[in-house]
Design a protein around this motif. Structure first.
Motif, short mmCIF file in Angstrom:
data_model
loop_
_atom_site.label_atom_id
_atom_site.label_comp_id
_atom_site.label_asym_id
_atom_site.label_seq_id
_atom_site.Cartn_x
_atom_site.Cartn_y
_atom_site.Cartn_z
N ILE A 241 8.61 -14.07 7.51
CA ILE A 241 7.75 -13.31 6.59
C ILE A 241 7.38 -14.21 5.42
N LEU A 242 8.31 -15.06 5.04
CA LEU A 242 8.11 -15.90 3.86
C LEU A 242 7.67 -17.32 4.21
N ARG A 243 7.27 -17.53 5.45
CA ARG A 243 6.76 -18.85 5.81
C ARG A 243 5.52 -19.16 4.98
N ASP A 244 5.38 -20.43 4.58
CA ASP A 244 4.22 -20.86 3.81
C ASP A 244 4.03 -20.07 2.53
N THR A 245 5.11 -19.81 1.84
CA THR A 245 4.94 -19.13 0.56
C THR A 245 5.71 -19.86 -0.53
N ILE A 246 5.24 -19.68 -1.75
CA ILE A 246 5.91 -20.23 -2.92
C ILE A 246 6.33 -19.04 -3.77
N LEU A 247 7.62 -18.84 -3.88
CA LEU A 247 8.13 -17.72 -4.65
C LEU A 247 8.32 -18.15 -6.10
N GLU A 248 8.31 -17.20 -7.01
CA GLU A 248 8.70 -17.49 -8.38
C GLU A 248 10.22 -17.53 -8.42
N GLU A 249 10.77 -18.39 -9.24
CA GLU A 249 12.22 -18.50 -9.28
C GLU A 249 12.88 -17.14 -9.57
N LYS A 250 12.25 -16.35 -10.41
CA LYS A 250 12.86 -15.07 -10.78
C LYS A 250 12.85 -14.06 -9.63
N GLN A 364 12.29 -26.15 5.12
CA GLN A 364 11.51 -27.37 5.31
C GLN A 364 10.46 -27.15 6.40
N ARG A 365 10.89 -26.54 7.50
CA ARG A 365 9.95 -26.29 8.59
C ARG A 365 8.94 -25.22 8.22
N MET A 366 9.39 -24.26 7.44
CA MET A 366 8.53 -23.12 7.13
C MET A 366 7.71 -23.33 5.87
N LYS A 367 7.98 -24.39 5.12
CA LYS A 367 7.34 -24.59 3.83
C LYS A 367 7.59 -23.38 2.92
N LEU A 368 8.86 -23.01 2.88
CA LEU A 368 9.26 -21.87 2.03
C LEU A 368 9.82 -22.46 0.74
N ARG A 369 9.06 -22.29 -0.33
CA ARG A 369 9.43 -22.95 -1.59
C ARG A 369 9.51 -21.95 -2.73
N PHE A 370 9.99 -22.45 -3.85
CA PHE A 370 9.95 -21.62 -5.05
C PHE A 370 9.57 -22.51 -6.22
N ARG A 371 9.03 -21.85 -7.24
CA ARG A 371 8.59 -22.54 -8.44
C ARG A 371 9.71 -22.45 -9.48
#
Length: 423
Positions: A241-250, A364-371
């Motif tokens: 669900i969260l693949r290719d998303t950038i979440l906010e740290e909070k 890494q594979r999903m590009k699931l990141r956070f800011r």
RNA sequence: GGAGAGAUGGCAGAGUGGUCGAUUGCGGCGGUCUUGAAAACCGUUGAGGUGUAACAGCCUCCGGGGGUUCGAAUCCCUCUCUCUCCGCCA
């Protein structure tokens, strides 16, 4: 995939850590190191070439505007050369990058320092044992006989309708399934997990994201007409669900729970392992998934283990917590705890949950990141665990709680079953 | 399954060959003003790679892939997906 930076910084250390898995990574790591340098050189040359071409195109434009067509024509020649060159550079870049990517996907996750070395199940470390062993009455039966006696499961009907490993649950047996699912979902919701109901089929990109592809291709059922896979666990759709998303740290941690049917081909299994409910092609499971800040993922792992332990306590089942050794550790996992319940009539421990921290392997594979509050975007850590898988829980409940007068139900399940026992 | 329309930054929505990584609005962040807030005003605000001590710089990305051109978000081909209408259907 592991972070390439580990290999750049300390390739010997990486090889040493893989040894805990009984995995000799030295050839792979050295080749990756070479390719990484090759790739960056090609990238640099290509960038420089493109930079020159861009500048050239701009000045040609200027010349055309000011009516100096003659001079523009001269520059076009150079432009042609650059085009040839950049094509060649692009080709060698693609070759290096392609091989690099391919080799990177062959590397399993780096094991956590807590992972004990070892080859097999025998080297796993039992770190906790809870609950008392049941004393069965004479004539106690294994669950497949109990299921027959109480008409809870019709294995033969399942075999007729579909095939081995696809049981039909009937009567109180069917109700028990529903009760367990509701109980698990209610508990997870209370523990702060958001309930989701995911698709039961996923596309190849999702299967790759959580690590089922390419490593465990044969484990999943594939629907060729649509190129979709039946999920082996809801971990796959839920995490993706969260693949290719950038979440906010909070927004971290994200905590999901999902009930789903799971499908596994389990090719090559046989014998007592597949008897009754021990191993099925289709089964029900409630999963918990967390997406965490890297600094908090091991605290989250402990929390998840404690949570699953609390479920087993409420089900009044004896269980133990096992830390998997390097040889038994899943490809994508950095650290895994298995939860095993004791199945009294079979006199064996059954794995009912596997709780893992994948660190950045999946993200890494999903590009699931956070800011983060400060600095560059980072990969999040992903974790998941069964909470819980039903069939072996049912097996243990039936076997451990049997008596001459039927099967008594743990208090926690009684409201869901509408009775105190199965008779 | 048939017919048509579309895919642009967190969202909305411009942009039909030359400083467009992209006008503008909303949202977000910072600031001015205010006792505080709102409003208003000013500024700022995509991702990846390379590079640097850190900046800078450079490259790539306007659904995916390929092509035309000195030069493409803009033109051509192709794939995928979304929407609308029709058909079928839980």
């Amino acid at each position: 995939m592991i972070d390439l930076q580990h290999i750049r910084d300390d390739s010997q250390g990486v090889i040493r850590r893989y040894a805990v898995r009984q995995f000799d990574a030295s050839d792979l790591v050295h080749r990756i190191k070479e390719l990484d340098i090759e790739r960056r050189q090609a990238q640099k040359q290509l960038d420089d070439t493109l930079a020159e071409a861009n500048a050239l195109a701009r000045s040609i434009g200027e010349l055309f505007k000011s009516g100096k067509g003659q001079e523009a024509a001269t520059l076009k020649e150079r432009s042609g050369e650059l085009k040839q060159l950049s094509k060649a550079l692009q080709t060698s870049l693609d070759a290096a990058a392609g091989e690099l990517d391919e080799l990177m996907t062959r590397l399993p996750m780096l094991p956590h320092p807590l992972v004990p070395p070892g080859n097999s199940e025998a080297d796993n470390v039992v770190i906790r044992e809870e609950g008392s062993m049941p004393k069965l009455h004479p004539g106690a039966m294994p669950h497949w006989e109990l299921a027959k006696k109480h008409r809870l499961i019709d294995f033969e009907a399942g075999t007729k309708v579909t095939g081995a490993g696809f049981p039909v649950y009937t009567g109180q047996g069917a109700r028990l399934q529903r009760a367990l699912i509701s109980f698990f979902l209610d508990e997870a919701t209370r523990a702060g997990y958001t309930e989701v109901q995911p698709p039961l089929m996923v596309n190849p990109a999702s299967a790759f994201g959580t690590g089922q592809l390419p490593d465990k291709d044969g484990l999943m059922y594939h629907v060729p007409a649509e190129d979709l896979y039946l999920i082996p666990t809801s971990e796959v759709p839920v995490t993706n669900i969260l693949r290719d998303t950038i979440l906010e740290e909070k927004e971290l941690p994200v905590k999901y729970t999902a009930y789903s049917v799971c499908f596994r081909r389990e090719a090559g299994s046989y014998g007592k392992d597949v008897r009754g409910l021990n191993r099925l092609h289709q089964f029900d499971k409630v999963e918990i998934v967390q997406v965490c800040h890297p600094g908090k993922s091991y605290a989250a792992l402990d929390e998840m283990v404690a949570y699953v332990a609390s479920l087993l306590e409420k089900l009044e089942l004896p269980f133990r917590i096992v830390r998997l050794c390097g040889g038994d550790l899943g490809f994508a996992s950095a650290l895994t705890y298995d939860m095993e319940v004791y199945s009294a009539a079979q006199e064996r421990w059954l794995e009912v949950s596997s709780i893992s921290n994948f660190e950045t392997y999946q993200s890494q594979r999903m590009k699931l990141r956070f800011r983060p509050e400060k600095g560059k975007n980072q990969l999040a850590h992903t974790l998941n665990g069964s909470a819980l898988a039903l069939p072996r829980i049912v097996a243990a409940l039936l076997e451990n709680h049997q008596s001459d007068s039927g099967i008594s139900l743990p208090k926690a399940l009684q409201p869901y079953m509408g009775s105190e026992s199965i008779r």
